[in-house]
Design an enzyme around this catalytic site. Structure first.
Site, mmCIF file in Angstrom:
data_model
loop_
_atom_site.group_PDB
_atom_site.id
_atom_site.type_symbol
_atom_site.label_atom_id
_atom_site.label_comp_id
_atom_site.label_asym_id
_atom_site.label_seq_id
_atom_site.Cartn_x
_atom_site.Cartn_y
_atom_site.Cartn_z
ATOM 1 N N HIS A 160 1.015 -1.699 -0.404
ATOM 2 C CA HIS A 160 0.310 0.200 0.317
ATOM 3 C C HIS A 160 0.931 1.060 -0.436
ATOM 4 O O HIS A 160 2.194 1.407 0.285
ATOM 5 C CB HIS A 160 -0.657 -0.073 1.129
ATOM 6 C CG HIS A 160 -2.087 -0.845 1.211
ATOM 7 N ND1 HIS A 160 -2.163 -1.898 2.154
ATOM 8 C CD2 HIS A 160 -2.847 -1.194 0.121
ATOM 9 C CE1 HIS A 160 -3.631 -2.003 2.022
ATOM 10 N NE2 HIS A 160 -4.062 -2.101 0.962
ATOM 11 N N CYS A 247 -3.021 0.361 10.044
ATOM 12 C CA CYS A 247 -3.604 -0.464 9.533
ATOM 13 C C CYS A 247 -5.139 -1.075 10.563
ATOM 14 O O CYS A 247 -5.753 -1.252 10.069
ATOM 15 C CB CYS A 247 -3.075 -1.559 8.388
ATOM 16 S SG CYS A 247 -2.005 -2.251 9.427
HETATM 17 C C1 CIR Z 1 -3.524 -7.664 3.046
HETATM 18 O O1 CIR Z 1 -3.370 -8.043 1.956
HETATM 19 O O2 CIR Z 1 -5.160 -7.123 2.785
HETATM 20 C C2 CIR Z 1 -3.653 -8.063 4.775
HETATM 21 N N1 CIR Z 1 -2.977 -8.828 4.690
HETATM 22 C C3 CIR Z 1 -2.769 -6.855 5.148
HETATM 23 C C4 CIR Z 1 -3.424 -5.433 4.763
HETATM 24 C C5 CIR Z 1 -3.008 -4.328 5.380
HETATM 25 N N2 CIR Z 1 -3.259 -3.108 5.172
HETATM 26 C C6 CIR Z 1 -3.233 -1.672 5.646
HETATM 27 O O3 CIR Z 1 -1.780 -1.523 5.798
HETATM 28 N N3 CIR Z 1 -3.780 -0.844 5.259
#
Ligand code: CIR
Length: 260
Positions: A160, A247
């Protein structure tokens, strides 16, 4: 009053989505304890924490940041790029409805909140595996008439935008220049992560405070040299799920200001 929306760790977090990391076993109990300490940290920094119940069937549901973008005037409920994550949005939208007018991104566009970095009236959107042109375009159509500038930003090799760059107090950014080109952020002060710590660019600013993973000592020293003290948290288990400190929450002021 500052609100933080979080969600408890799913017992199924071991089945999370992974894009740039190899799967490693996650100690669910430890992940839950680390998450509780993270929630306490937000509360200690003055946030009223709304901790949503776990969604056991949704492995990534602790990562609430990806489901919504909360601005002063409104909130945007996203359409996450990973299909497995789309059922996460409804419960977050319900929690946000008491605080902001809600707008919903529509198919076929996709956008993860982790790709959206808000700096004043500028909204940087990472063009990642999760956030496409249609999603970014919907965001622009919604926000440009409200006085925001939506700026697409290219990423190289990370999940991201906020894996590569996050906001610090005082119009400064913490950046990993290997993953994003700092020239996109004209006029803002740039602090680079230590090259030995590529995953250190994700810091969570809460007012004048910065929540930061304890493991990134070298980058922490760089922040401290720039006069930025940090509150450390241990998120080692959540990091195995490709998550970090921004997140796991949606942080915003309860009262919203009128658009200019
Ligand atoms: C994903 O791949 O969507 C989750 N395992 C990790 C999301 C992390 N989100 C973020 O950094 N905003």
């Amino acid at each position: 009053m500052r609100i933080a929306i979080t969600r408890k760790v799913s017992p199924e977090i071991g089945r999370c989505e992974l894009s740039y990391l190899e799967r490693a076993p996650i100690d669910v109990g430890l992940a839950q304890r680390q998450h509780l300490a993270y929630e306490r940290c937000l509360a200690d920094l003055g946030c009223a924490v709304t901790s949503l119940p776990p969604e056991p069937a949704l492995p990534d549901s602790v990562f609430v940041e990806d489901t919504a973008i909360v601005l002063d005037e409104l909130a945007v409920v996203t359409r996450p790029g990973a299909a497995s994550r789309r059922p996460e949005t409804a419960s977050v939208a319900a929690a946000l409805a008491s605080w902001r007018p809600l707008f919903q991104l529509e198919a076929p566009g996709t956008l993860d909140g982790g790709d959206v970095l808000v700096v004043g009236r500028r909204i940087f959107v990472g063009r990642s595996l999760r956030s496409d042109e249609a999603g970014c375009g919907q965001l622009r159509n919604l926000l440009a008439p409200r006085g925001y500038t939506v700026v697409p930003v290219a990423l190289h090799g990370c999940l991201h935008l906020k894996s590569a760059v996050t906001a610090l107090p005082g119009d400064r950014l913490l950046v990993n220049p290997a993953w994003v080109d700092g020239s996109a952020f004209a006029g803002l002060g740039i602090i680079e992560v230590d090259p030995a710590e590529p995953r250190a660019a994700n810091a969570l600013r809460i007012g004048g405070a910065v929540v930061f993973p304890a493991v990134f000592e070298r980058t922490r020293r760089r922040l401290e040299s720039a006069g930025i003290g940090v509150v450390e948290v241990d998120v080692s288990e959540l990091a195995k799920a490709e998550g970090a400190v921004t997140c796991c929450s949606l942080v915003f002021e309860a009262a919203f200001a009128e658009a200019p």
